[in-house]
Write an enzyme that holds these catalytic residues in place. Structure first.
Site, PDB file in Angstrom:
ATOM      1  N   ASP A  67      -4.568  36.848 -19.565  1.00  0.00           N
ATOM      2  CA  ASP A  67      -5.354  36.114 -18.585  1.00  0.00           C
ATOM      3  C   ASP A  67      -4.629  34.879 -18.080  1.00  0.00           C
ATOM      4  O   ASP A  67      -3.606  34.466 -18.625  1.00  0.00           O
ATOM      5  CB  ASP A  67      -6.715  35.722 -19.171  1.00  0.00           C
ATOM      6  CG  ASP A  67      -6.633  35.258 -20.630  1.00  0.00           C
ATOM      7  OD1 ASP A  67      -5.585  34.686 -21.005  1.00  0.00           O
ATOM      8  OD2 ASP A  67      -7.596  35.453 -21.381  1.00  0.00           O
ATOM      9  N   GLU A 142     -16.423  37.754 -20.960  1.00  0.00           N
ATOM     10  CA  GLU A 142     -17.585  37.094 -21.544  1.00  0.00           C
ATOM     11  C   GLU A 142     -18.687  38.111 -21.862  1.00  0.00           C
ATOM     12  O   GLU A 142     -18.657  39.245 -21.387  1.00  0.00           O
ATOM     13  CB  GLU A 142     -18.112  36.041 -20.572  1.00  0.00           C
ATOM     14  CG  GLU A 142     -17.116  34.956 -20.199  1.00  0.00           C
ATOM     15  CD  GLU A 142     -16.851  33.960 -21.316  1.00  0.00           C
ATOM     16  OE1 GLU A 142     -17.418  34.120 -22.405  1.00  0.00           O
ATOM     17  OE2 GLU A 142     -16.072  33.015 -21.096  1.00  0.00           O
TER      18      GLU A 142
END
Length: 240
Positions: A67, A142
């Site tokens: 990421d 998430e």
């Protein structure tokens, strides 16, 4: 799924290093999936020290990172591109052209995600190193992220922003969005190693390993991977 419980952070890092070194020695052209944050620093420090002392070569290794913060250029001190160069790549003989991470300043987020997905199809990870968030996230996936997700832009949860604020001067400086590999991209790795240390990770570790597979706990998808290893220190494993 295999679970190793180590005495402390140093032992956790050493065990992870042994796994990575064995792979690189056996396959000099290995694709390493890498993570950022404080958890893998012990691993990276050992990789650099071993390269300096023993000459273990990373000349032909390829890397893909999980990421990158959206809106931070690669030269920004808190960008993950900068983190990787400072904490690992500068201490190895790796060709920087063989290192890959999402472009936080990409003019088109959609095109950047598509390009990174194409890259990951060509560079399937021989091993993917992961940390785990206190809310069970892996990479920046998430709770609620679909299990079939690929590279995408995510709005960071408040708990994740809080966890990462220690790396910034103030919580207000933490970016609110990031590019991240999706859960499917991670699961495509041939081997996965999850590192977890500290009491604040204990609940997430328990839910990931012993809980039901649920998109509410993204790391729980790892239960279905054919070659996944958790390496946890005693504090992170306290609820197992």
């Amino acid at each position: 799924m295999r679970v190793f419980i180590t005495k402390d952070y140093e032992e956790m890092s050493e065990r992870a290093f042994e796994i990575v070194k064995e792979l690189v020695v056996e396959n000099p052209y290995a694709v390493l999936g890498l993570a950022t944050g404080t958890t893998p620093l012990g691993l990276y420090g050992r990789m650099k020290a071993d390269h300096k002392k023993n000459g273990t070569s990373y000349r032909h290794v390829r890397t893909v990172n999980l990421d990158e913060y959206m809106g931070l250029p690669a030269v920004h001190e808190q960008s993950y591109a900068y983190f990787m160069k400072k904490n690992l790549f500068d201490g190895l003989d790796i060709d920087l052209n063989n290192t890959h991470i999402e472009n936080g300043m990409a003019p088109s987020a959609e095109e950047e995600c598509e390009n990174y997905n194409r890259l990951l199809k060509m560079l399937r990870q021989d091993i993917q190193i992961l940390g785990i968030g206190s809310n069970g996230h892996i990479a920046f996936n998430e709770p609620g992220t679909p299990f079939n997700s690929q590279t995408h832009v995510v709005e960071l949860a408040e708990s994740t922003i809080k966890d990462n604020a220690r790396l910034f001067k103030d919580v207000s400086e933490v970016p609110r969005k990031a590019f991240t590999m999706g859960l499917k991209n991670i699961m495509d790795a041939k081997k996965i190693v999850v590192l977890a240390n500290g009491a604040n990770k204990a609940k997430a570790v328990k839910e990931a390993i012993q809980g039901n597979m649920s998109e509410n706990v993204p790391a729980s998808i790892l239960q279905s991977h054919e070659d996944c290893t958790f390496i946890c220190d005693e504090q992170a494993a306290a609820l197992l």
